[in-house]
Write an enzyme that holds these catalytic residues in place. Structure first.
Site, PDB file in Angstrom:
ATOM      1  N   PHE A 174      -5.076  14.391   4.256  1.00 55.26           N
ATOM      2  CA  PHE A 174      -4.890  13.160   5.025  1.00 55.26           C
ATOM      3  C   PHE A 174      -3.663  12.411   4.519  1.00 55.26           C
ATOM      4  O   PHE A 174      -3.503  12.234   3.315  1.00 55.26           O
ATOM      5  CB  PHE A 174      -6.090  12.226   4.833  1.00 55.26           C
ATOM      6  CG  PHE A 174      -7.336  12.629   5.558  1.00 55.26           C
ATOM      7  CD1 PHE A 174      -7.493  12.341   6.905  1.00 55.26           C
ATOM      8  CD2 PHE A 174      -8.371  13.276   4.887  1.00 55.26           C
ATOM      9  CE1 PHE A 174      -8.668  12.674   7.569  1.00 55.26           C
ATOM     10  CE2 PHE A 174      -9.548  13.618   5.542  1.00 55.26           C
ATOM     11  CZ  PHE A 174      -9.695  13.327   6.891  1.00 55.26           C
ATOM     12  N   ASP A 205       0.990   2.494   3.793  1.00 52.20           N
ATOM     13  CA  ASP A 205       0.087   3.583   3.361  1.00 52.20           C
ATOM     14  C   ASP A 205       0.892   4.882   3.199  1.00 52.20           C
ATOM     15  O   ASP A 205       0.424   5.963   3.564  1.00 52.20           O
ATOM     16  CB  ASP A 205      -1.082   3.774   4.336  1.00 52.20           C
ATOM     17  CG  ASP A 205      -2.199   4.609   3.715  1.00 52.20           C
ATOM     18  OD1 ASP A 205      -2.118   4.952   2.509  1.00 52.20           O
ATOM     19  OD2 ASP A 205      -3.159   4.954   4.447  1.00 52.20           O
ATOM     20  N   HIS A 228       1.388   5.147  -2.042  1.00 47.54           N
ATOM     21  CA  HIS A 228       0.899   6.163  -2.976  1.00 47.54           C
ATOM     22  C   HIS A 228       2.106   6.822  -3.638  1.00 47.54           C
ATOM     23  O   HIS A 228       2.782   7.645  -3.026  1.00 47.54           O
ATOM     24  CB  HIS A 228       0.057   7.205  -2.237  1.00 47.54           C
ATOM     25  CG  HIS A 228      -1.196   6.642  -1.623  1.00 47.54           C
ATOM     26  ND1 HIS A 228      -2.386   6.544  -2.315  1.00 47.54           N
ATOM     27  CD2 HIS A 228      -1.437   6.100  -0.402  1.00 47.54           C
ATOM     28  CE1 HIS A 228      -3.304   5.976  -1.535  1.00 47.54           C
ATOM     29  NE2 HIS A 228      -2.751   5.701  -0.362  1.00 47.54           N
ATOM     30  N   LEU A 229       2.384   6.413  -4.878  1.00 43.57           N
ATOM     31  CA  LEU A 229       3.549   6.971  -5.590  1.00 43.57           C
ATOM     32  C   LEU A 229       3.197   8.248  -6.350  1.00 43.57           C
ATOM     33  O   LEU A 229       4.081   8.904  -6.895  1.00 43.57           O
ATOM     34  CB  LEU A 229       4.149   5.930  -6.537  1.00 43.57           C
ATOM     35  CG  LEU A 229       4.814   4.718  -5.864  1.00 43.57           C
ATOM     36  CD1 LEU A 229       5.351   3.745  -6.917  1.00 43.57           C
ATOM     37  CD2 LEU A 229       5.941   5.142  -4.923  1.00 43.57           C
ATOM     38  N   HIS A 241       0.833  -1.220   0.000  1.00 40.01           N
ATOM     39  CA  HIS A 241       0.000   0.000   0.000  1.00 40.01           C
ATOM     40  C   HIS A 241       0.862   1.262   0.000  1.00 40.01           C
ATOM     41  O   HIS A 241       1.256   1.769   1.046  1.00 40.01           O
ATOM     42  CB  HIS A 241      -0.904  -0.013   1.237  1.00 40.01           C
ATOM     43  CG  HIS A 241      -2.038   0.963   1.176  1.00 40.01           C
ATOM     44  ND1 HIS A 241      -3.309   0.633   1.585  1.00 40.01           N
ATOM     45  CD2 HIS A 241      -2.107   2.254   0.757  1.00 40.01           C
ATOM     46  CE1 HIS A 241      -4.101   1.693   1.429  1.00 40.01           C
ATOM     47  NE2 HIS A 241      -3.388   2.694   0.938  1.00 40.01           N
TER      48      HIS A 241
HETATM   49  O1  DOR Z   1      -4.366   9.140   4.781  1.00 44.17           O
HETATM   50  C1  DOR Z   1      -4.652   8.787   3.655  1.00 44.17           C
HETATM   51  N1  DOR Z   1      -4.007   9.254   2.575  1.00 44.17           N
HETATM   52  N2  DOR Z   1      -5.651   7.913   3.494  1.00 44.17           N
HETATM   53  C2  DOR Z   1      -6.119   7.587   2.298  1.00 44.17           C
HETATM   54  O2  DOR Z   1      -7.019   6.787   2.226  1.00 44.17           O
HETATM   55  C3  DOR Z   1      -5.583   8.194   1.068  1.00 44.17           C
HETATM   56  C4  DOR Z   1      -4.196   8.665   1.293  1.00 44.17           C
HETATM   57  C5  DOR Z   1      -3.729   9.602   0.222  1.00 44.17           C
HETATM   58  O3  DOR Z   1      -3.889   9.275  -0.966  1.00 44.17           O
HETATM   59  O4  DOR Z   1      -3.164  10.643   0.543  1.00 44.17           O
HETATM   60 ZN    ZN Z   2      -7.000   4.132   2.229  1.00 50.28          ZN
END
Ligand code: DOR
Ligand code: ZN
Length: 433
Positions: free
Chosen positions: A331, A313, A70-71, A68
């Protein structure tokens, strides 16, 4: 990955091998050749190699896999790029990362899945694409699962948002089941969390912030586990599970032999809502930091074998998206470079969870969740992805030295134990401390 360089053999010598999938936890030498594991043998049995890596005093493990990440490519290169994100991954010991599709545009087509893999992206570790489950992740119409699966996507998700609609989630699990394709759920009933910015508890009340209840997560997980129990072959993977109540549903599903897997993040096993410094947006993520009892339940599940994987994450955001009123800030926090050290510091040293279990949570566990064949173990013939770390090394995390483009972490300045010494992908050293 760059495979143009001439392949030579590399002998990792004198280390202690932990390979949970192969049930090995012993001193072993490992020979890498032509991008594969050529041999694993007791010390000093393997004689010849072009190059040697001295692993004395170190743990040698299968390359870590992060399910998990996010690139941010395509589209949000000011937050992160595949090049910078995978450099941070390598520094954190990850040889494979699964990248989330909540990009601009959303990765919901075969073209984008293929684009992620092109050498021009400059990845230094393996990148596995997760495709959107619904078109543009709008939650209304499923993407072409069959084509995406054939193109090499390892799972589908609308992460960042849930797949909320009962009918769409049922269809996703049915189709995913037919294809043996995991459906990854960001479990949040967004009808219950509008305008919320942290966990609902005494702390949110004192700070005057609207809170997300545990029920907003648990109700979606309960629905999804019920569906997974009803639908033949359905594969449900719960992303970043954070509450004790959601854990109960997952435990029930697993006991019923439903194909339910889940991940937890380092921040959710390390921090609670009470740790959040006042209105510091480096503590703002979704799902939010939860209560002490939620954290205890997660620790128990990490120890007893219920948790399938630790996933970061990793969610980079630029300073201008974080430096504002808490309720308006984005977030997410970064996590690739601190994950192993937090696991060793909190889980191994404080909670006495064996190192072998921790290695499993970074290797065999995640490899099973998304069927990443040839990875997650160093048995002969596996891909030569290796993580070498010093479980005793004390160090201080300095976010200014992070390889990530973004610096949004609550762990800056933390003193941690356990450090990555070298990361090898396809038999090549891509990071060394
Ligand atoms: O904290 C988060 N950041 N939760 C998410 O579900 C998405 C992620 C983001 O893409 O920044
Ligand atoms: Zn998420």
């Amino acid at each position: 990955m760059n495979n143009r360089k001439e392949n030579t053999s590399l002998l990792i010598k004198g280390g202690h091998l932990i390979d949970p999938a192969a049930r090995i936890d012993a001193p072993m030498d490992v020979l890498l050749k032509d991008g594969r594991v050529a041999e694993v043998a007791p010390p000093n049995k393997i004689k010849s190699a072009d190059e040697k890596f001295d692993a004395r005093g170190l743990i040698v493990a299968p390359g870590f896999i992060d399910l998990h990440v996010h690139l941010r490519e395509p589209g949000q290169t000011y937050k992160e790029t595949i090049a910078t994100g995978t450099a941070a991954a390598a520094a954190g010991g990850f040889t494979s990362v699964c990248t989330m599709p909540n990009t601009v545009p959303v990765v919901d087509s075969v073209e984008w899945i293929e684009w992620l893999r092109q050498p021009e992206r400059g990845a230094v570790v393996n990148v596995f694409g997760i495709a959107a489950a619904t078109r543009a992740s709008k939650g209304a119409a499923l993407t072409d699962f069959r084509a995406l699966h054939t193109a090499g996507a390892v799972a589908v998700t609308d992460d960042g948002k849930p797949i909320l609609d009962d009918r769409i989630m049922r269809e996703a699990l049915i189709l995913g089941g037919e294809l043996n394709f995991p459906v990854v759920q960001h479990a949040e009933d967004t009808r219950m969390t509008e305008n919320c910015s942290m966990h609902a508890g005494a702390r949110s009340f004192r700070l005057g912030l609207r809170g997300m209840t545990a029920a907003a997560e648990a109700s979606i997980v309960e629905r999804d586990v019920q569906l997974a129990m009803q639908i033949p072959n359905a594969r449900l993977h719960v992303a970043h599970l954070s509450t004790a109540d959601a854990l109960k549903s997952v435990r029930r599903g697993k006991r019923a032999k439903a194909r339910v897997t889940f991940e937890v993040t380092p921040h959710h096993f390390t921090l609670t809502d009470e740790d959040m410094r006042d209105y510091d947006s480096n503590y703002k993520m979704n799902p939010p930091l939860r209560s002490a009892s939620d954290l205890e339940a997660i620790l128990a599940a990490l120890a007893d074998g219920t948790v399938d994987a630790i996933a970061t994450d990793h969610a980079p955001h630029a300073a201008h998206e974080k430096e504002m009123e808490f309720e308006r800030a984005a977030f997410g926090i970064t996590g690739l470079e601190t994950a192993l050290a937090l696991a060793i510091t909190r889980l191994h040293r404080e909670k006495r969870i064996p190192l072998a279990r921790i290695v499993e949570l970074f290797t065999a566990g995640p490899a099973r969740c998304f069927d990443l064949r040839g990875r997650g173990s160093l048995v002969r013939g596996s891909v030569a992805d290796v993580t070498i770390f010093d479980p005793k090394k004390k160090w201080t995390f300095d976010v200014a030295k992070s390889r990530s483009k973004s610096k949004n972490t609550p762990f800056d300045g933390w003193q941690l134990t356990g450090k990555v010494v070298a990361t090898m992908v396809g038999g090549k050293i891509v990071y060394s401390a």
